[in-house]
Design a protein around this motif. Structure first.
Motif: not given
Length: 451
Positions: A266-273, A405-415
């Motif tokens: 598993a790989g976990w791209d962690f985010a809180r908010k 890099r990846a742009p921020h969007s309502p669907n995330g940040h290439a998470d």
């Protein structure tokens, strides 16, 4: 009192819409309304000229459809009746062929992903949005030229090119910097974030700069300087070649309770908010890494996320975790429960703590691409995952350094893309190409299995 729908626009936006030049190039900062303004011009043109056709092309189908949705909103403002947005695909989750709005007066707007094969065959006015970020802007420009240069099919065509800079040496940079010829003239509009704020855009540039925390990225994306050069990491074609029905996005509780027949990683791209928190789990079956679950968590507390992941980690061989920012707390909690994996320190627990440096990015993302090129990964064929994977860019800075890099969007940040890259790392030795497990670095039980 508003006399026209265009009164909604800020001065620099209205100047763009009112410019009737045939070839028009907008080099605009992010978050300044370039798609919103361009959609206004498209719908106004469709209302004024019956049976007019416009084509929208963007780096991704999501961006194409978002701009098409803005056209739908403007059609209400202009009181131009339409049949709504219709999407054409081979299946519900298949890649977009085209989206379309048909208006009552015979005009229409078509939206496609900006690739050479999707823009061919149309004879239409063209809006290319974020042109500098197309998979192959040079080839797409060559493919689209016939649709805009033949006046015998629907009259003379207009071209609207809007983008933020994406480095030098590409078609977007070439068109902006090249001197106009006597036969081919571009009307050029440059709008930095400072220009937009001075004209009334209600944003705080200093707050944006602090959030980005990237001087070169700020100069390029908000001050419209041609600095870095970037290209899409994973093309639609490459992603499509790895999509398979065997790859799944969810698993029942019974799956996590049972002892797996083949090892799970598993790989976990962690985010809180702010972004999505994504746990990507895959199973190693022979030479293949087959996705079993893509767990997406949004706005969930760290203890709750750790609880969900702990339930899965009981039968997962190794987890690579984004140990940056809020991920530090989650990593510390998981290491207490499952132990740390660090080969250099002779620690062979389940959790590898991955601090997101440029060095780590230069390891996991190229390795992910190679693994996909070798067809060593199977991923679910869903639109959300496809768009997420496609949103990651390989960036070469002005100093010659490579990062991602990846742009921020309502669907995330290439998470999801980051979660998959970490998952592939977990299935290897931390840097092995193609996701193959090294016998030398495996734990004792894994060495016996490899033997």
């Amino acid at each position: 009192m508003m006399k026209s729908p265009l009164d909604l626009l800020l001065p620099y936006q209205r100047k763009w819409v009112d410019d009737e030049s045939r070839f028009k190039y907008g080099l605009w900062s992010r978050q300044t309304g370039k798609d919103f303004s361009s959609a206004a011009e498209i719908v106004r043109d469709c209302k004024l000229r019956d049976k007019t056709t416009w084509m929208i092309a963007a780096p991704s189908e999501r961006q194409s459809l978002e701009t098409l949705a803005k056209c739908s909103e403007w059609s209400e403002a202009f009181d131009l009746a339409s049949e709504g947005i219709r999407e054409e695909r081979d299946g519900p989750e298949a890649l977009l062929k085209q989206g379309e709005i048909k208006f009552a007066n015979g005009s229409r707007v078509i939206a496609v992903p900006g690739r050479p094969d999707t823009v061919r065959g149309f004879s239409a006015n063209v809006l290319m949005t974020e042109f500098a970020f197309f998979e192959d802007p040079d080839a797409t420009w060559r493919a689209i030229l016939p649709s805009i240069t033949n006046p015998l099919r629907g009259g003379e065509k207009k071209v609207r090119l809007i983008t933020t800079p994406n480095g030098q040496g590409n078609k977007a940079h070439d068109l902006w910097t090249k001197e106009n010829s006597t036969k081919h003239k571009w009307s050029k509009h440059k709008v930095t974030i400072h220009d937009a704020v001075a004209a009334g855009l209600p944003v705080d540039p200093e707050e944006l700069r602090a959030m980005l925390d990237d001087p070169e990225g700020w100069a390029q994306e908000y001050e419209c300087e041609f600095l870095d050069a970037a290209g899409v990491l994973l093309s639609y074609e490459l992603i499509g070649s790895c999509e398979a029905p065997e790859a799944t996005t969810t698993q029942p509780d019974a799956f996590w309770a049972a002892r797996p027949q083949f090892p799970l990683y598993a790989g976990w791209d962690f985010a809180r908010k702010k972004d999505l928190s994504v746990l990507w789990t895959a199973q190693k079956i022979g030479p293949l890494l087959v996705t079993k679950e893509v767990l997406v968590m949004r706005g969930m507390s760290t203890p709750k996320q750790v609880e969900l992941v702990s339930h899965r980690l009981k039968n997962i061989t190794r987890l690579c975790l984004d140990y940056t920012g809020a991920g530090v707390g989650a990593g510390d909690l998981l290491v207490e429960k499952f132990g740390e994996w660090n080969f250099d320190k002779h620690q062979f627990g389940k959790v590898e703590l991955c601090t997101f440096t440029d060095s780590l990015k230069r390891d996991i993302f190229p390795s992910l691409k190679v693994a996909m090129e070798q067809r060593g990964l199977l991923v679910p064929g869903t639109r959300e995952i496809r768009e997420d994977l496609h949103s990651m860019y390989r960036v070469v800075t002005a100093a010659g350094n490579v990062t991602y890099r990846a742009p921020h969007s309502p669907n995330g940040h290439a998470d999801r893309c980051t979660g998959l890259a970490l998952c592939r790392r977990a299935a290897g030795t931390g840097g092995a190409v193609g996701g193959m497990q090294s016998v030398k670095s495996a734990r004792p039980r894994e060495r016996r299995m490899a033997a």
